[in-house]
Design a protein around this motif. Structure first.
Motif, PDB file in Angstrom:
ATOM      1  N   ALA A  33       0.830  -1.204   0.000  1.00 12.51           N
ATOM      2  CA  ALA A  33       0.000   0.000   0.000  1.00 12.51           C
ATOM      3  C   ALA A  33       0.869   1.260   0.000  1.00 12.51           C
ATOM      4  O   ALA A  33       0.587   2.212  -0.733  1.00 12.51           O
ATOM      5  CB  ALA A  33      -0.933   0.000   1.212  1.00 12.51           C
ATOM      6  N   MET A  34       1.941   1.254   0.810  1.00 11.92           N
ATOM      7  CA  MET A  34       2.842   2.418   0.823  1.00 11.92           C
ATOM      8  C   MET A  34       3.510   2.605  -0.539  1.00 11.92           C
ATOM      9  O   MET A  34       3.595   3.732  -1.034  1.00 11.92           O
ATOM     10  CB  MET A  34       3.907   2.269   1.914  1.00 11.92           C
ATOM     11  N   HIS A  41       1.307   8.951  -6.014  1.00 13.97           N
ATOM     12  CA  HIS A  41       1.444  10.363  -5.633  1.00 13.97           C
ATOM     13  C   HIS A  41       2.505  11.046  -6.498  1.00 13.97           C
ATOM     14  O   HIS A  41       2.292  12.154  -7.003  1.00 13.97           O
ATOM     15  CB  HIS A  41       1.810  10.463  -4.147  1.00 13.97           C
ATOM     16  N   VAL A  42       3.649  10.402  -6.680  1.00 13.95           N
ATOM     17  CA  VAL A  42       4.734  10.976  -7.489  1.00 13.95           C
ATOM     18  C   VAL A  42       4.293  11.104  -8.945  1.00 13.95           C
ATOM     19  O   VAL A  42       4.503  12.144  -9.588  1.00 13.95           O
ATOM     20  CB  VAL A  42       6.020  10.134  -7.365  1.00 13.95           C
ATOM     21  N   VAL A  43       3.681  10.054  -9.492  1.00 10.34           N
ATOM     22  CA  VAL A  43       3.209  10.109 -10.882  1.00 10.34           C
ATOM     23  C   VAL A  43       2.163  11.215 -11.030  1.00 10.34           C
ATOM     24  O   VAL A  43       2.185  11.986 -12.008  1.00 10.34           O
ATOM     25  CB  VAL A  43       2.624   8.742 -11.318  1.00 10.34           C
ATOM     26  N   GLY A  44       1.267  11.328 -10.063  1.00 12.78           N
ATOM     27  CA  GLY A  44       0.257  12.392 -10.107  1.00 12.78           C
ATOM     28  C   GLY A  44       0.885  13.767 -10.106  1.00 12.78           C
ATOM     29  O   GLY A  44       0.431  14.663 -10.839  1.00 12.78           O
ATOM     30  N   GLN A  45       1.922  13.953  -9.319  1.00 12.91           N
ATOM     31  CA  GLN A  45       2.586  15.257  -9.287  1.00 12.91           C
ATOM     32  C   GLN A  45       3.323  15.544 -10.593  1.00 12.91           C
ATOM     33  O   GLN A  45       3.312  16.674 -11.081  1.00 12.91           O
ATOM     34  CB  GLN A  45       3.561  15.326  -8.118  1.00 12.91           C
ATOM     35  N   LEU A  46       3.979  14.519 -11.147  1.00 13.05           N
ATOM     36  CA  LEU A  46       4.732  14.731 -12.380  1.00 13.05           C
ATOM     37  C   LEU A  46       3.838  14.905 -13.605  1.00 13.05           C
ATOM     38  O   LEU A  46       4.104  15.739 -14.462  1.00 13.05           O
ATOM     39  CB  LEU A  46       5.703  13.567 -12.615  1.00 13.05           C
ATOM     40  N   VAL A  47       2.787  14.101 -13.702  1.00  9.10           N
ATOM     41  CA  VAL A  47       1.939  14.109 -14.897  1.00  9.10           C
ATOM     42  C   VAL A  47       0.820  15.142 -14.798  1.00  9.10           C
ATOM     43  O   VAL A  47       0.581  15.909 -15.730  1.00  9.10           O
ATOM     44  CB  VAL A  47       1.358  12.698 -15.141  1.00  9.10           C
ATOM     45  N   PRO A  53      -4.078  13.777  -2.285  1.00  7.08           N
ATOM     46  CA  PRO A  53      -4.196  14.430  -0.970  1.00  7.08           C
ATOM     47  C   PRO A  53      -4.169  13.412   0.172  1.00  7.08           C
ATOM     48  O   PRO A  53      -4.766  12.339   0.087  1.00  7.08           O
ATOM     49  CB  PRO A  53      -5.577  15.103  -1.033  1.00  7.08           C
ATOM     50  N   GLY A  54      -3.424  13.733   1.212  1.00  5.76           N
ATOM     51  CA  GLY A  54      -3.361  12.879   2.387  1.00  5.76           C
ATOM     52  C   GLY A  54      -2.435  11.692   2.260  1.00  5.76           C
ATOM     53  O   GLY A  54      -2.389  10.835   3.152  1.00  5.76           O
ATOM     54  N   SER A  55      -1.665  11.611   1.167  1.00  5.67           N
ATOM     55  CA  SER A  55      -0.824  10.428   0.961  1.00  5.67           C
ATOM     56  C   SER A  55       0.272  10.318   2.016  1.00  5.67           C
ATOM     57  O   SER A  55       0.582   9.217   2.476  1.00  5.67           O
ATOM     58  CB  SER A  55      -0.227  10.423  -0.443  1.00  5.67           C
ATOM     59  N   TYR A  56       0.844  11.441   2.419  1.00  8.36           N
ATOM     60  CA  TYR A  56       1.889  11.392   3.446  1.00  8.36           C
ATOM     61  C   TYR A  56       1.299  10.959   4.787  1.00  8.36           C
ATOM     62  O   TYR A  56       1.925  10.206   5.541  1.00  8.36           O
ATOM     63  CB  TYR A  56       2.586  12.747   3.581  1.00  8.36           C
ATOM     64  N   GLU A  57       0.114  11.421   5.064  1.00  9.44           N
ATOM     65  CA  GLU A  57      -0.551  11.055   6.318  1.00  9.44           C
ATOM     66  C   GLU A  57      -0.844   9.558   6.370  1.00  9.44           C
ATOM     67  O   GLU A  57      -0.581   8.892   7.371  1.00  9.44           O
ATOM     68  CB  GLU A  57      -1.857  11.850   6.437  1.00  9.44           C
ATOM     69  N   VAL A  58      -1.361   9.023   5.271  1.00  6.36           N
ATOM     70  CA  VAL A  58      -1.658   7.591   5.208  1.00  6.36           C
ATOM     71  C   VAL A  58      -0.360   6.782   5.317  1.00  6.36           C
ATOM     72  O   VAL A  58      -0.312   5.756   6.006  1.00  6.36           O
ATOM     73  CB  VAL A  58      -2.423   7.240   3.915  1.00  6.36           C
TER      74      VAL A  58
END
Length: 197
Positions: A33-34, A41-47, A53-58
């Motif tokens: 899951a991590m 999250h990284v792909v979402g930021q790059l593309v 949202p909340g990925s670091y918290e999870v």
């Protein structure tokens, strides 16, 4: 009498395997899951120029779960930190007796930690504390503490039972201490001995 001991060991072995499956499922699921969450999250930021949202918290929550369930996993495979200065000086029955005493004491400590962390979980639940980004009740995440400590306590009790019911010295329920684990006088186990002065 021997049949009763063998029957008890067989029941404990089934119980141990069931706990092992649970540990592997939880640890494996949290790692996957991590990895998936952080990759997405990284792909979402790059593309898309926007992460999840909340990925670091999870991820932080999953690390808590993995860490405390990992305590039990480490105890199962005798990969925990050991203070062994006195233990390594002994052999035979005194060594086994000390190991059994250590297992009993550590099991008691793990169950105490499970009880205290269970109280903490109830306190967090009573306060209604939730995570900042997702609003997830934090008591659900912190359930990993009493569960992990409780499972670790069970592992130490299983090691104690194995040593009480079986000849030889067992570092965990499934791992017997072998001759290569015992340091030779003046050298470390598996190390080379240098005769030079």
């Amino acid at each position: 009498m021997k049949f009763a001991f063998n029957g008890l060991l067989a029941v404990l072995a089934v119980f141990d395997r069931a706990i092992g499956v649970l540990e592997r499922l939880v640890i494996g699921a949290t790692v996957l899951a991590m990895a998936f969450l952080m990759s997405a999250h990284v792909v979402g930021q790059l593309v898309f120029d926007q992460g999840i949202p909340g990925s670091y918290e999870v991820t932080e929550m999953l690390i808590v779960v993995m860490t405390f369930v990992g305590v039990s996993y480490a105890a199962r495979h005798a990969r925990h930190i050991r203070m062994s200065a006195l233990y390594e000086q002994l052999s035979g029955a005194p060594r086994k007796g000390l190991l059994m005493l250590i297992c009993a004491g550590t099991a008691a400590l793990m169950f105490y930690f499970a009880w205290k962390s269970g109280q903490y979980v109830l306190e967090i639940q009573g306060r209604g504390r939730v995570s900042s980004s997702l609003g997830l009740p934090m008591w659900i995440v912190y359930l990993a503490l009493p569960a992990g400590f409780g499972l670790a306590g069970v592992q130490y009790l299983l090691t104690l039972a194995r040593n009480a019911l079986t000849p030889g010295i067992w570092r965990s329920f499934n791992e017997r201490e072998t001759y290569s684990d015992v340091p030779v006088h003046g050298t470390e186990a598996g190390g080379s001995h240098d005769d030079r002065a």
